[in-house]
Design an enzyme around this catalytic site. Structure first.
Site, short mmCIF file in Angstrom:
data_model
loop_
_atom_site.label_atom_id
_atom_site.label_comp_id
_atom_site.label_asym_id
_atom_site.label_seq_id
_atom_site.Cartn_x
_atom_site.Cartn_y
_atom_site.Cartn_z
N HIS A 240 -1.34 13.22 1.25
CA HIS A 240 -1.87 13.85 2.46
C HIS A 240 -3.27 14.45 2.22
CE1 HIS A 240 2.56 14.15 3.71
NE2 HIS A 240 1.99 13.14 4.33
N GLU B 133 2.86 5.70 6.77
CA GLU B 133 3.86 5.47 5.71
C GLU B 133 3.40 4.36 4.77
OE1 GLU B 133 5.88 7.80 5.54
OE2 GLU B 133 5.88 8.55 7.60
ZN LIG Z 1 3.07 11.50 5.02
#
Ligand SMILES: [Zn+2]
Length: 259
Positions: free
Chosen positions: A165, A156
């Site tokens: 990502h 995070e």
């Molecule tokens: Zn993530």
């Protein structure tokens, strides 16, 4: 910055599970599961690693002021600050003759004059805003049961630093096969690719299966079968719990610490 990051101690929450063990429902809510976007954020234009494209999304002075007062459990607080500490140390610059490192990115408690800062609070699931926005509060939400482990918190924190990502890299089809038929309905957008230059920076790194920003192979599966299969033999997509060497390189390059 006139500080050194001391070598961190490793702590656990007592029942630390592998990142792959995280209940995917905990990653629900935001875009691609755990990403939240500020208003006016144009996801097609402002994505970067994959790091958000555009200098405006990087934290000024490489410094992230944070407010952790909403995390009332002292042990939970320590998990978060320890995860920050390990991240800062891992991306820091080693110096000879000391175990301490010169900071590259620096998380520090919010001061009275910090208008843009990171607010960490309890919530449903684990999620984070992507990147910095001036004069705005960025947020990380951590569910008490499930999100308080170092790898999850660091994932995070990487979003906060403006990373997306890994499996959404424009060149990912050369590295993983996406099995669309196994993906839960409504979660297909988690597997969309970005575009170099307009939405994510091409930092010149090769695709990184071991990135802390790479989902594990069964992410968002509706039938227990893999949603992503690595095309390289011997690779297992288990979901990393620590920053990979490429993650570290990318943070340092994005925040101009490699000079
Ligand atoms: Zn993530």
């Amino acid at each position: 910055m006139n500080v050194l990051i001391p070598k961190p101690e490793q702590i656990t929450n007592g029942s630390q599970t592998a990142y792959r063990g995280i209940d995917l429902k905990l990653l629900g809510g935001g875009f691609q599961g755990d990403m939240l976007f500020h208003e006016n954020y144009n996801v097609t234009k402002n994505v970067r690693g994959v790091a958000v494209y555009g200098d405006n999304y990087r934290w000024p002075y490489n410094t992230i002021p944070y407010d952790i007062s909403a995390i009332t459990d002292i042990h939970d607080q320590k998990m978060v600050t320890n995860a920050m500490h390990i991240l800062m140390y891992d991306v820091g610059t080693p110096i000879s003759g000391s175990e301490g490192r010169v900071p590259c990115v620096y998380f520090r408690p919010r001061g009275a004059n910090d208008q843009a800062y990171l607010k960490i609070q309890y919530g449903t699931g684990c999620s984070a805003h992507v990147g910095y926005v001036s004069h705005r509060q960025s947020e990380i939400y951590l569910q008490k049961d499930g999100c308080f482990e170092t790898g999850v918190i660091q994932h995070e924190l990487m979003h906060i630093l403006s990373f997306h990502h890994e499996q959404c890299r424009p060149d990912r089809d050369n590295y993983v096969q996406v099995n669309w038929e196994n993906i839960e309905n409504g979660k297909q957008y988690s597997f969309e690719k970005y575009t170099w230059g307009s939405s994510v920076y091409n930092q010149g790194t090769t695709y990184d299966y071991a990135s802390i920003m790479h989902y594990f192979g069964n992410a968002f599966s509706k039938n227990g079968k893999p949603t992503m299969v690595p095309l390289k033999a011997g690779v297992v997509l288990h979901g990393a719990r620590v920053l990979s060497p490429t993650d570290i390189f990318e943070v340092r390059q994005l925040y101009n610490c490699n000079a």
